[in-house]
Design a protein around this motif. Structure first.
Motif, PDB file in Angstrom:
ATOM      1  N   ASP A  26      41.839  33.096  54.557  1.00 14.94           N
ATOM      2  CA  ASP A  26      41.750  34.590  55.214  1.00 14.94           C
ATOM      3  C   ASP A  26      43.150  34.929  54.875  1.00 14.94           C
ATOM      4  OD1 ASP A  26      39.137  34.704  55.478  1.00 14.94           O
ATOM      5  OD2 ASP A  26      39.259  34.144  57.690  1.00 14.94           O
ATOM      6  N   GLU A  27      44.247  34.361  55.491  1.00 14.91           N
ATOM      7  CA  GLU A  27      45.607  34.751  55.185  1.00 14.91           C
ATOM      8  C   GLU A  27      46.224  35.191  54.097  1.00 14.91           C
ATOM      9  OE1 GLU A  27      47.758  32.791  59.295  1.00 14.91           O
ATOM     10  OE2 GLU A  27      47.414  31.266  57.594  1.00 14.91           O
ATOM     11  N   ILE A  28      45.774  33.986  52.959  1.00 11.45           N
ATOM     12  CA  ILE A  28      46.187  34.225  51.583  1.00 11.45           C
ATOM     13  C   ILE A  28      45.529  35.261  50.986  1.00 11.45           C
ATOM     14  CG2 ILE A  28      45.728  33.047  49.328  1.00 11.45           C
ATOM     15  CD1 ILE A  28      46.094  30.488  50.753  1.00 11.45           C
ATOM     16  N   ARG A  29      44.101  35.593  51.445  1.00 10.93           N
ATOM     17  CA  ARG A  29      43.511  37.082  50.762  1.00 10.93           C
ATOM     18  C   ARG A  29      44.102  38.092  51.328  1.00 10.93           C
ATOM     19  NH1 ARG A  29      38.667  33.828  52.158  1.00 10.93           N
ATOM     20  NH2 ARG A  29      37.613  32.937  50.284  1.00 10.93           N
ATOM     21  N   ALA A  30      44.554  38.034  52.631  1.00 11.14           N
ATOM     22  CA  ALA A  30      45.120  39.172  53.203  1.00 11.14           C
ATOM     23  C   ALA A  30      46.308  39.634  52.520  1.00 11.14           C
ATOM     24  CB  ALA A  30      45.351  39.225  54.719  1.00 11.14           C
ATOM     25  N   PHE A  31      47.109  38.415  52.305  1.00 13.24           N
ATOM     26  CA  PHE A  31      48.564  38.628  51.586  1.00 13.24           C
ATOM     27  C   PHE A  31      48.362  39.255  50.341  1.00 13.24           C
ATOM     28  CE2 PHE A  31      51.822  37.123  48.565  1.00 13.24           C
ATOM     29  CZ  PHE A  31      52.938  37.732  49.218  1.00 13.24           C
ATOM     30  N   LEU A  32      47.433  38.558  49.496  1.00 13.42           N
ATOM     31  CA  LEU A  32      47.118  39.260  48.183  1.00 13.42           C
ATOM     32  C   LEU A  32      46.669  40.533  48.013  1.00 13.42           C
ATOM     33  CD1 LEU A  32      45.477  36.011  46.572  1.00 13.42           C
ATOM     34  CD2 LEU A  32      47.865  36.735  46.118  1.00 13.42           C
ATOM     35  N   ARG A  33      46.197  41.054  49.147  1.00 14.69           N
ATOM     36  CA  ARG A  33      45.656  42.642  49.278  1.00 14.69           C
ATOM     37  C   ARG A  33      46.679  43.060  49.586  1.00 14.69           C
ATOM     38  NH1 ARG A  33      40.724  40.186  51.921  1.00 14.69           N
ATOM     39  NH2 ARG A  33      39.085  40.060  50.339  1.00 14.69           N
ATOM     40  N   SER A  34      47.548  42.736  50.402  1.00 18.16           N
ATOM     41  CA  SER A  34      48.790  43.647  50.972  1.00 18.16           C
ATOM     42  C   SER A  34      49.890  42.798  50.893  1.00 18.16           C
ATOM     43  CB  SER A  34      48.342  44.374  52.295  1.00 18.16           C
ATOM     44  OG  SER A  34      47.288  44.858  52.402  1.00 18.16           O
ATOM     45  N   PRO A  35      50.439  42.447  49.858  1.00 19.25           N
ATOM     46  CA  PRO A  35      51.625  41.530  49.920  1.00 19.25           C
ATOM     47  C   PRO A  35      52.847  42.088  50.520  1.00 19.25           C
ATOM     48  CG  PRO A  35      51.419  42.494  47.663  1.00 19.25           C
ATOM     49  CD  PRO A  35      50.361  43.010  48.513  1.00 19.25           C
ATOM     50  N   PHE A  36      53.269  43.328  50.784  1.00 16.42           N
ATOM     51  CA  PHE A  36      54.314  43.771  51.553  1.00 16.42           C
ATOM     52  C   PHE A  36      54.146  43.899  52.792  1.00 16.42           C
ATOM     53  CE2 PHE A  36      54.063  45.688  47.220  1.00 16.42           C
ATOM     54  CZ  PHE A  36      55.395  44.992  46.632  1.00 16.42           C
ATOM     55  N   GLN A  37      52.913  43.707  53.732  1.00 21.59           N
ATOM     56  CA  GLN A  37      52.706  43.409  55.131  1.00 21.59           C
ATOM     57  C   GLN A  37      52.754  41.861  55.445  1.00 21.59           C
ATOM     58  OE1 GLN A  37      49.161  45.121  56.010  1.00 21.59           O
ATOM     59  NE2 GLN A  37      49.541  46.956  55.564  1.00 21.59           N
ATOM     60  N   THR A  38      54.025  41.879  56.423  1.00 18.73           N
ATOM     61  CA  THR A  38      54.047  40.308  56.571  1.00 18.73           C
ATOM     62  C   THR A  38      53.209  40.078  57.863  1.00 18.73           C
ATOM     63  OG1 THR A  38      55.942  41.226  58.182  1.00 18.73           O
ATOM     64  CG2 THR A  38      56.563  40.322  55.777  1.00 18.73           C
ATOM     65  N   THR A  39      52.719  38.936  57.839  1.00 15.26           N
ATOM     66  CA  THR A  39      51.997  38.356  58.954  1.00 15.26           C
ATOM     67  C   THR A  39      52.600  37.824  60.074  1.00 15.26           C
ATOM     68  OG1 THR A  39      51.512  36.246  58.121  1.00 15.26           O
ATOM     69  CG2 THR A  39      49.928  38.093  57.462  1.00 15.26           C
ATOM     70  N   GLN A  40      52.291  37.613  61.320  1.00 19.14           N
ATOM     71  CA  GLN A  40      52.832  36.943  62.246  1.00 19.14           C
ATOM     72  C   GLN A  40      53.282  35.579  61.889  1.00 19.14           C
ATOM     73  OE1 GLN A  40      53.829  38.583  65.156  1.00 19.14           O
ATOM     74  NE2 GLN A  40      55.017  36.866  65.821  1.00 19.14           N
ATOM     75  N   LYS A  41      52.469  34.897  61.257  1.00 26.73           N
ATOM     76  CA  LYS A  41      52.540  33.501  60.918  1.00 26.73           C
ATOM     77  C   LYS A  41      53.788  33.333  59.925  1.00 26.73           C
ATOM     78  CE  LYS A  41      50.493  29.335  59.319  1.00 26.73           C
ATOM     79  NZ  LYS A  41      49.470  28.484  60.001  1.00 26.73           N
ATOM     80  N   SER A  42      53.973  34.102  58.887  1.00 27.67           N
ATOM     81  CA  SER A  42      54.937  34.059  58.021  1.00 27.67           C
ATOM     82  C   SER A  42      56.296  34.522  58.411  1.00 27.67           C
ATOM     83  CB  SER A  42      54.656  35.092  56.525  1.00 27.67           C
ATOM     84  OG  SER A  42      54.717  36.291  57.229  1.00 27.67           O
ATOM     85  N   GLN A  43      56.247  35.487  59.679  1.00 28.03           N
ATOM     86  CA  GLN A  43      57.595  35.608  60.272  1.00 28.03           C
ATOM     87  C   GLN A  43      58.059  34.596  61.043  1.00 28.03           C
ATOM     88  OE1 GLN A  43      56.470  39.222  62.606  1.00 28.03           O
ATOM     89  NE2 GLN A  43      56.909  40.460  60.802  1.00 28.03           N
ATOM     90  N   ASN A  44      57.201  33.849  61.744  1.00 30.75           N
ATOM     91  CA  ASN A  44      57.321  32.602  62.522  1.00 30.75           C
ATOM     92  C   ASN A  44      58.071  31.701  61.470  1.00 30.75           C
ATOM     93  OD1 ASN A  44      56.699  33.845  65.099  1.00 30.75           O
ATOM     94  ND2 ASN A  44      54.870  32.921  64.832  1.00 30.75           N
ATOM     95  N   SER A  45      57.433  31.394  60.329  1.00 32.50           N
ATOM     96  CA  SER A  45      58.001  30.299  59.553  1.00 32.50           C
ATOM     97  C   SER A  45      59.197  30.695  58.827  1.00 32.50           C
ATOM     98  CB  SER A  45      56.938  30.358  58.051  1.00 32.50           C
ATOM     99  OG  SER A  45      55.459  29.979  58.768  1.00 32.50           O
ATOM    100  N   ALA A  46      59.476  32.059  58.819  1.00 30.28           N
ATOM    101  CA  ALA A  46      60.748  32.427  58.255  1.00 30.28           C
ATOM    102  C   ALA A  46      62.027  31.991  59.445  1.00 30.28           C
ATOM    103  CB  ALA A  46      60.892  33.803  57.900  1.00 30.28           C
ATOM    104  N   GLU A  47      61.664  32.282  60.610  1.00 33.13           N
ATOM    105  CA  GLU A  47      62.637  31.982  61.736  1.00 33.13           C
ATOM    106  C   GLU A  47      62.866  30.707  61.989  1.00 33.13           C
ATOM    107  OE1 GLU A  47      60.832  33.597  64.935  1.00 33.13           O
ATOM    108  OE2 GLU A  47      61.003  35.806  64.585  1.00 33.13           O
ATOM    109  N   ASN A  48      61.898  29.625  61.581  1.00 35.50           N
ATOM    110  CA  ASN A  48      62.034  28.401  61.732  1.00 35.50           C
ATOM    111  C   ASN A  48      62.554  27.657  60.425  1.00 35.50           C
ATOM    112  OD1 ASN A  48      61.065  28.415  64.400  1.00 35.50           O
ATOM    113  ND2 ASN A  48      58.788  28.164  63.808  1.00 35.50           N
ATOM    114  N   ASP A  49      62.764  28.156  59.376  1.00 34.67           N
ATOM    115  CA  ASP A  49      63.176  27.605  57.911  1.00 34.67           C
ATOM    116  C   ASP A  49      64.542  27.818  57.987  1.00 34.67           C
ATOM    117  OD1 ASP A  49      63.559  27.034  55.549  1.00 34.67           O
ATOM    118  OD2 ASP A  49      61.926  28.306  54.707  1.00 34.67           O
TER     119      ASP A  49
END
Length: 60
Positions: free
Chosen positions: A32-55
């Motif tokens: 579902d997250e992958i589908r949501a990203f492919l539909r709206s690639p410029f909207q970041t999800t909470q999960k990707s923001q957290n991943s970026a903070e921890n990377d």
């Protein structure tokens, strides 16, 4: 100019998409997250923001 794709080109694209989706799944993204990203690639999800903070590669 002819932009028609050949069957081998389509198979190569399919392989690349499968590899991309499998990589995202290994990173913990749900379908579902992958589908949501492919539909709206410029909207970041909470999960990707957290991943970026921890990377450490993404730190400033």
């Amino acid at each position: 100019m002819n932009h028609q794709m050949h069957q081998t080109d389509l198979e190569e694209l399919d392989t690349e998409w499968i590899e991309l989706i499998m990589s995202a799944r290994k990173m913990g993204f749900t379908m579902d997250e992958i589908r949501a990203f492919l539909r709206s690639p410029f909207q970041t999800t909470q999960k990707s923001q957290n991943s970026a903070e921890n990377d450490p590669c993404m730190s400033s």
